[in-house]
Design an enzyme around this catalytic site. Structure first.
Site, PDB file in Angstrom:
ATOM      1  N   GLU A 160       0.825  -1.210   0.000  1.00 24.62           N
ATOM      2  CA  GLU A 160       0.000   0.000   0.000  1.00 24.62           C
ATOM      3  C   GLU A 160       0.860   1.262   0.000  1.00 24.62           C
ATOM      4  O   GLU A 160       0.559   2.225  -0.709  1.00 24.62           O
ATOM      5  CB  GLU A 160      -0.912   0.051   1.238  1.00 24.62           C
ATOM      6  N   CYS A 197      -2.732  -2.589   7.478  1.00 24.87           N
ATOM      7  CA  CYS A 197      -2.271  -2.479   8.862  1.00 24.87           C
ATOM      8  C   CYS A 197      -2.439  -1.026   9.326  1.00 24.87           C
ATOM      9  O   CYS A 197      -2.753  -0.151   8.515  1.00 24.87           O
ATOM     10  CB  CYS A 197      -0.799  -2.905   8.938  1.00 24.87           C
ATOM     11  N   CYS A 246      -0.368   1.557   7.185  1.00 17.40           N
ATOM     12  CA  CYS A 246      -0.923   1.790   5.850  1.00 17.40           C
ATOM     13  C   CYS A 246      -2.263   2.520   5.927  1.00 17.40           C
ATOM     14  O   CYS A 246      -2.529   3.413   5.124  1.00 17.40           O
ATOM     15  CB  CYS A 246      -1.055   0.471   5.098  1.00 17.40           C
TER      16      CYS A 246
END
Length: 168
Positions: free
Chosen positions: A63, A91, A94
């Site tokens: 990402e 996560c 990101c």
């Protein structure tokens, strides 16, 4: 006719397929197989896969790399009319970046109940006090996304077991 963007679930399937291709590249490079693409006006403007080991950079998630690429293409850090397709739920790192660049929408394949930040363990993408909230579409091509990750980790465990037995 409405000015609301039309969400075409067929194109969600297609663009997740492109993210899966990126995840396969990560798998082949022995990286955690996560892939991402960023789409604007029906066109892919960025593609990336996890490169943490390759680049020796903990922030080199698919990402993050895709966001940096998309910013270059757009000539701006704001990605307000773009959609991120990623094979695994983002996560916290990101998800924070997604909010900062103001992506309109995030579409992911496999959820992450332990560490996901798009509704799994927490939801930073729609956190009430942050300056931006994203639309989220979950579970697109989830079985394929999950199979890739599960296969990778099963392989890693098998290699580790062999090494620990002195087999390698």
């Amino acid at each position: 006719m409405s000015d609301e963007p039309i969400i075409d679930l067929q194109s969600d399937q297609y663009f997740m397929g492109e993210a899966l291709r990126q995840a396969t590249r990560a798998y082949e490079a022995e990286e955690v197989p996560v892939g991402a693409v960023i789409v604007r006006e029906g066109r892919i403007i960025a593609r990336a896969f996890n490169q943490v080991e390759l680049l020796k950079d903990a922030t080199a998630h698919a990402e993050m790399l895709a966001i940096t690429q998309a910013e270059e293409v757009m000539g701006d850090w704001r990605l307000t009319d773009c959609t991120l397709y990623v094979t695994k739920e983002p996560c916290p790192m990101c998800a924070g970046a997604v909010v900062h660049v103001r992506l309109a929408r995030v579409v992911y394949g496999m959820g992450d109940p332990k560490a996901g930040a798009a509704g799994g363990a927490m939801n930073l993408l729609q956190f009430p006090t942050l300056n931006h909230r994203c639309e989220i579409t979950r579970g697109v091509r989830e079985p394929e996304c999950a199979a890739l990750l599960q296969g990778f980790f099963a392989e890693q465990r098998a290699k580790s077991k062999l090494r620990n037995q002195g087999g390698e």
